[in-house]
Each structure stands twice: as C-alpha cells, then as structure tokens.
Design a protein around this motif. Structure first.
Motif, PDB file in Angstrom:
ATOM      1  N   GLU A  49       0.840  -1.194   0.000  1.00 12.68           N
ATOM      2  CA  GLU A  49       0.000   0.000   0.000  1.00 12.68           C
ATOM      3  C   GLU A  49       0.878   1.249   0.000  1.00 12.68           C
ATOM      4  OE1 GLU A  49      -3.370  -0.093  -0.100  1.00 12.68           O
ATOM      5  OE2 GLU A  49      -3.250  -2.288  -0.165  1.00 12.68           O
ATOM      6  N   PRO A  50       0.405   2.356  -0.613  1.00 10.20           N
ATOM      7  CA  PRO A  50       1.192   3.595  -0.547  1.00 10.20           C
ATOM      8  C   PRO A  50       1.474   3.965   0.912  1.00 10.20           C
ATOM      9  CG  PRO A  50      -0.632   3.843  -2.071  1.00 10.20           C
ATOM     10  CD  PRO A  50      -0.833   2.524  -1.359  1.00 10.20           C
ATOM     11  N   GLY A  51       2.687   4.409   1.173  1.00 12.48           N
ATOM     12  CA  GLY A  51       3.056   4.741   2.548  1.00 12.48           C
ATOM     13  C   GLY A  51       4.160   5.756   2.601  1.00 12.48           C
ATOM     14  N   ASP A  52       4.408   6.225   3.797  1.00 14.28           N
ATOM     15  CA  ASP A  52       5.546   7.117   4.012  1.00 14.28           C
ATOM     16  C   ASP A  52       6.083   6.882   5.415  1.00 14.28           C
ATOM     17  OD1 ASP A  52       4.161   8.804   5.948  1.00 14.28           O
ATOM     18  OD2 ASP A  52       3.179   9.763   4.280  1.00 14.28           O
ATOM     19  N   LEU A  53       7.314   7.277   5.602  1.00 12.55           N
ATOM     20  CA  LEU A  53       7.979   7.141   6.889  1.00 12.55           C
ATOM     21  C   LEU A  53       8.689   8.444   7.213  1.00 12.55           C
ATOM     22  CD1 LEU A  53       9.722   3.668   6.509  1.00 12.55           C
ATOM     23  CD2 LEU A  53       7.746   4.176   7.938  1.00 12.55           C
ATOM     24  N   ARG A  54       8.664   8.784   8.480  1.00  8.03           N
ATOM     25  CA  ARG A  54       9.470   9.901   8.972  1.00  8.03           C
ATOM     26  C   ARG A  54      10.406   9.318  10.016  1.00  8.03           C
ATOM     27  NH1 ARG A  54       4.432  12.349   8.215  1.00  8.03           N
ATOM     28  NH2 ARG A  54       4.571  14.215   6.934  1.00  8.03           N
ATOM     29  N   PHE A  55      11.686   9.635   9.868  1.00  7.78           N
ATOM     30  CA  PHE A  55      12.646   9.165  10.862  1.00  7.78           C
ATOM     31  C   PHE A  55      13.888  10.030  10.833  1.00  7.78           C
ATOM     32  CE2 PHE A  55      13.434   6.780   6.971  1.00  7.78           C
ATOM     33  CZ  PHE A  55      14.809   6.735   6.862  1.00  7.78           C
ATOM     34  N   LYS A  56      14.605  10.019  11.940  1.00  5.91           N
ATOM     35  CA  LYS A  56      15.934  10.629  11.978  1.00  5.91           C
ATOM     36  C   LYS A  56      16.905   9.533  11.615  1.00  5.91           C
ATOM     37  CE  LYS A  56      15.033  13.707  15.868  1.00  5.91           C
ATOM     38  NZ  LYS A  56      15.460  13.992  17.250  1.00  5.91           N
ATOM     39  N   GLY A  57      17.794   9.837  10.707  1.00  7.18           N
ATOM     40  CA  GLY A  57      18.758   8.843  10.266  1.00  7.18           C
ATOM     41  C   GLY A  57      20.179   9.301  10.465  1.00  7.18           C
ATOM     42  N   ALA A  58      21.060   8.354  10.611  1.00  4.21           N
ATOM     43  CA  ALA A  58      22.495   8.616  10.679  1.00  4.21           C
ATOM     44  C   ALA A  58      23.190   7.524   9.880  1.00  4.21           C
ATOM     45  CB  ALA A  58      22.987   8.637  12.117  1.00  4.21           C
ATOM     46  N   MET A  59      24.143   7.936   9.051  1.00  2.00           N
ATOM     47  CA  MET A  59      24.833   6.992   8.189  1.00  2.00           C
ATOM     48  C   MET A  59      26.341   7.082   8.409  1.00  2.00           C
ATOM     49  SD  MET A  59      22.384   5.683   6.385  1.00  2.00           S
ATOM     50  CE  MET A  59      22.288   5.346   4.661  1.00  2.00           C
ATOM     51  N   TYR A  60      26.921   5.909   8.568  1.00  2.64           N
ATOM     52  CA  TYR A  60      28.374   5.763   8.601  1.00  2.64           C
ATOM     53  C   TYR A  60      28.737   4.873   7.428  1.00  2.64           C
ATOM     54  CZ  TYR A  60      32.804   3.536   9.647  1.00  2.64           C
ATOM     55  OH  TYR A  60      34.083   3.045   9.550  1.00  2.64           O
ATOM     56  N   ARG A  61      29.791   5.229   6.733  1.00  5.02           N
ATOM     57  CA  ARG A  61      30.210   4.416   5.595  1.00  5.02           C
ATOM     58  C   ARG A  61      31.723   4.351   5.539  1.00  5.02           C
ATOM     59  NH1 ARG A  61      27.655   6.456   0.545  1.00  5.02           N
ATOM     60  NH2 ARG A  61      26.041   4.940   0.954  1.00  5.02           N
ATOM     61  N   ASP A  62      32.246   3.123   5.370  1.00  7.34           N
ATOM     62  CA  ASP A  62      33.652   2.970   5.023  1.00  7.34           C
ATOM     63  C   ASP A  62      33.712   2.241   3.684  1.00  7.34           C
ATOM     64  OD1 ASP A  62      33.493   0.174   5.442  1.00  7.34           O
ATOM     65  OD2 ASP A  62      34.441   0.256   7.401  1.00  7.34           O
ATOM     66  N   GLU A  63      34.862   1.763   3.289  1.00  3.98           N
ATOM     67  CA  GLU A  63      34.966   1.167   1.955  1.00  3.98           C
ATOM     68  C   GLU A  63      34.250  -0.177   1.841  1.00  3.98           C
ATOM     69  OE1 GLU A  63      38.495  -0.025   4.402  1.00  3.98           O
ATOM     70  OE2 GLU A  63      37.651   1.916   3.881  1.00  3.98           O
ATOM     71  N   ASN A  64      33.894  -0.797   2.960  1.00  2.00           N
ATOM     72  CA  ASN A  64      33.285  -2.125   2.914  1.00  2.00           C
ATOM     73  C   ASN A  64      31.852  -2.213   3.422  1.00  2.00           C
ATOM     74  OD1 ASN A  64      35.683  -3.510   1.978  1.00  2.00           O
ATOM     75  ND2 ASN A  64      36.520  -3.114   4.008  1.00  2.00           N
ATOM     76  N   LEU A  65      31.442  -1.270   4.261  1.00  2.00           N
ATOM     77  CA  LEU A  65      30.172  -1.429   4.949  1.00  2.00           C
ATOM     78  C   LEU A  65      29.547  -0.090   5.296  1.00  2.00           C
ATOM     79  CD1 LEU A  65      28.260  -3.541   6.354  1.00  2.00           C
ATOM     80  CD2 LEU A  65      29.598  -3.145   8.420  1.00  2.00           C
ATOM     81  N   GLU A  66      28.231  -0.100   5.357  1.00  2.00           N
ATOM     82  CA  GLU A  66      27.476   1.075   5.784  1.00  2.00           C
ATOM     83  C   GLU A  66      26.686   0.682   7.035  1.00  2.00           C
ATOM     84  OE1 GLU A  66      25.380   3.826   2.848  1.00  2.00           O
ATOM     85  OE2 GLU A  66      23.757   2.554   3.589  1.00  2.00           O
TER      86      GLU A  66
END
Length: 156
Positions: A49-66
């Motif tokens: 079903e059509p939907g939406d989400l609101r959230f606070k996000g934080a991203m860490y990324r190195d050469e192999n993994l996020e």
C-alpha cells in the motif's frame, strides 16, 4: 536466488544522536545525521500500500560497509520494530543474485512478501525490505545497485 555481499547493517534506536555517540566511542566516524521526510523517499509502498515514513537517520560508511541508525518519528515499519523488539538490528542489506528485478520477481513467485519498497521510476534508486523475519529474524534490504549516498537526500 541468494545474497552475495553484506552492504549495510540497519539499526533501529530510540535516540539517534545518543547512538552515534556510542558508535563514535568505538571509532566509527564520520557520521551524516539528517531527518528523512516522505518527500525525500518518493514512490514508497509498505505491505503493498502507498506509505511514508518519517525518521531521523544517521549513516556511517567505510569502503566495505554502511551502518544506518534509524530513530522512528512516525508510525510504520521502524516504530513497529522499536515497540515490538526494542532497539537493535532491524535489517541487513545485501547485494542480491540475480540482480534486483529478477531477484524480487523470483522472491515473490516463491510466495514471500515485501514489507517496504521504494521505486519511483524517476531516478531514485530502487530498494526493498524483504519480509524475512520468520526465516532470518530481521528484514533483508536489497538495492538496485549499491545503497544510496545519504548526501543524495540533503536539500530535497
């Protein structure tokens, strides 16, 4: 149909800023922290079903993994997880084999369901959360390509 390479660990938390501090204490830096609003992730469906989400996000990324930290601020998939399971690993993202479209088709043909899908056909990378809770204990995220760059969502 198989998962080839682990790309991302998605963790739901009650406080994203506090969780970032805990990860920083173990040397995980730098982080990009930003709110995610429905207009930033167009074409989303939840349980078909059509939907939406609101959230606070934080991203860490190195050469192999996020590592993705998610603090839900609206009802939906992430808030449900926090209420039912508490903070912790919500999903793992993998590179699928075969590629995204064929993988999703084969997955559905086997009777499995997709919990969340984003694919607007206007340049936004497609991704899906496969409902693998009963089989694996977490959702499985697959992408059409690599996971998105968090900078792609800034100022949209």
């Amino acid at each position: 149909m198989k998962f080839k390479k682990l790309l991302q660990v998605g963790i739901v938390t009650a406080n994203v800023e506090e969780s970032v501090k805990q990860f920083q204490a173990f040397g995980f830096e730098p982080w990009t922290v930003l709110p995610f609003e429905p207009h930033m992730i167009p074409g989303m469906t939840m349980n078909g079903e059509p939907g939406d989400l609101r959230f606070k996000g934080a991203m860490y990324r190195d050469e192999n993994l996020e590592i993705e930290l998610i603090e839900p601020v609206s009802e939906g998939l992430f808030m449900d997880w926090l209420k039912e399971h508490g903070p912790g690993v919500h999903h793992l993202a993998f590179k699928p084999e075969p590629a995204y479209d064929d993988f999703v088709k084969e997955y559905h043909e086997k009777g499995y369901k997709t919990a969340l899908e984003v694919c607007d056909g206007e340049g936004t990378p497609c991704f899906s959360y496969l409902d693998t809770l009963a089989q694996l204990g977490f959702y499985t995220e697959i992408h059409h390509g690599a996971p998105g760059n968090p900078d792609d969502f800034i100022d949209k």
